[in-house]
Scaffold this motif. Structure first.
Motif, PDB file in Angstrom:
ATOM      1  N   PRO A   1      -6.255  58.758  41.663  1.00  0.00           N
ATOM      2  CA  PRO A   1      -5.398  57.423  42.079  1.00  0.00           C
ATOM      3  C   PRO A   1      -5.386  56.454  41.440  1.00  0.00           C
ATOM      4  N   ALA A   2      -5.557  56.790  39.900  1.00  0.00           N
ATOM      5  CA  ALA A   2      -5.482  55.087  39.219  1.00  0.00           C
ATOM      6  C   ALA A   2      -3.698  55.164  39.289  1.00  0.00           C
ATOM      7  N   ALA A   3      -3.117  57.054  38.481  1.00  0.00           N
ATOM      8  CA  ALA A   3      -1.913  56.773  37.889  1.00  0.00           C
ATOM      9  C   ALA A   3      -0.966  56.681  39.274  1.00  0.00           C
ATOM     10  N   THR A   4      -1.480  57.198  40.365  1.00  0.00           N
ATOM     11  CA  THR A   4      -0.715  56.690  42.100  1.00  0.00           C
ATOM     12  C   THR A   4      -0.667  55.500  41.897  1.00  0.00           C
ATOM     13  N   ALA A   5      -1.670  54.471  41.791  1.00  0.00           N
ATOM     14  CA  ALA A   5      -1.531  53.103  42.299  1.00  0.00           C
ATOM     15  C   ALA A   5      -0.587  52.107  41.299  1.00  0.00           C
ATOM     16  N   ALA A   6      -0.936  52.535  39.295  1.00  0.00           N
ATOM     17  CA  ALA A   6      -0.011  52.404  38.853  1.00  0.00           C
ATOM     18  C   ALA A   6       1.437  52.640  38.528  1.00  0.00           C
ATOM     19  N   ASP A   7       1.628  53.820  39.496  1.00  0.00           N
ATOM     20  CA  ASP A   7       3.608  53.830  39.628  1.00  0.00           C
ATOM     21  C   ASP A   7       3.869  52.651  40.442  1.00  0.00           C
ATOM     22  N   TYR A   8       2.844  52.607  41.700  1.00  0.00           N
ATOM     23  CA  TYR A   8       3.122  52.191  42.670  1.00  0.00           C
ATOM     24  C   TYR A   8       3.391  50.519  42.423  1.00  0.00           C
TER      25      TYR A   8
END
Length: 160
Positions: free
Chosen positions: A145-152
């Protein structure tokens, strides 16, 4: 104050973790304090009882937010009922001008996209200032989730 609202019926869900990660990434980007998290499931039967103090505090947090992150898993092609019950307690223009980011999870991408559109329509009815694009993710993107959130958040334009 950034407020993260998780409409998952289970506290601590993958949807909640992703929404919180988006809230944290937005707070870091904007130089804001850590977000306040509202787990709708924690409000329990108070959602259905007039005058419940915890529900009133949650509604006040939504109305007083500088930025909202509204998250839900996909249930029957749309947002969850518990999220709708909370949002129904807002007046007709209860989110007027408040920037709102949608976060929707689903088993497959077409379901996530459809439910995100429904959530966007609901928040639009309340006059939220919808941030484009919303985040609609399928199962594989929930692993980190952290990577997905950061990309978004990295690719997100201005919030106001």
């Amino acid at each position: 104050m950034i407020v993260v609202v998780s409409g998952n019926p289970r506290p601590g869900s993958r949807t909640s973790r992703l929404a919180e990660a988006v809230g944290v990434a937005l707070a870091e980007r904007e130089g804001a304090a850590a977000p306040r998290v509202v787990e709708v499931s924690a409000l329990g039967v108070g959602l259905l009882q007039a005058g419940d103090e915890a529900v009133a505090e949650a509604v006040a947090a939504l109305r007083g937010a500088s930025l909202l992150v509204i998250a839900t898993p996909t249930y029957k092609g749309s947002y969850t009922g518990v999220l709708k019950v909370l949002i129904d307690q807002l007046p007709a223009d209860g989110l007027k001008g408040i920037p709102a980011v949608t976060v929707v999870t689903a088993g497959i991408q077409p379901q996530a996209d459809a439910a995100e559109r429904h959530l966007r329509e609901l928040l639009g009815e309340l006059k939220a200032a919808l941030v484009e694009p919303g985040l609609a993710v399928a199962e594989p993107e929930l692993a980190d989730p952290a990577a997905t959130a950061a990309d978004y958040v990295k690719n997100l334009g201005p919030l106001a």
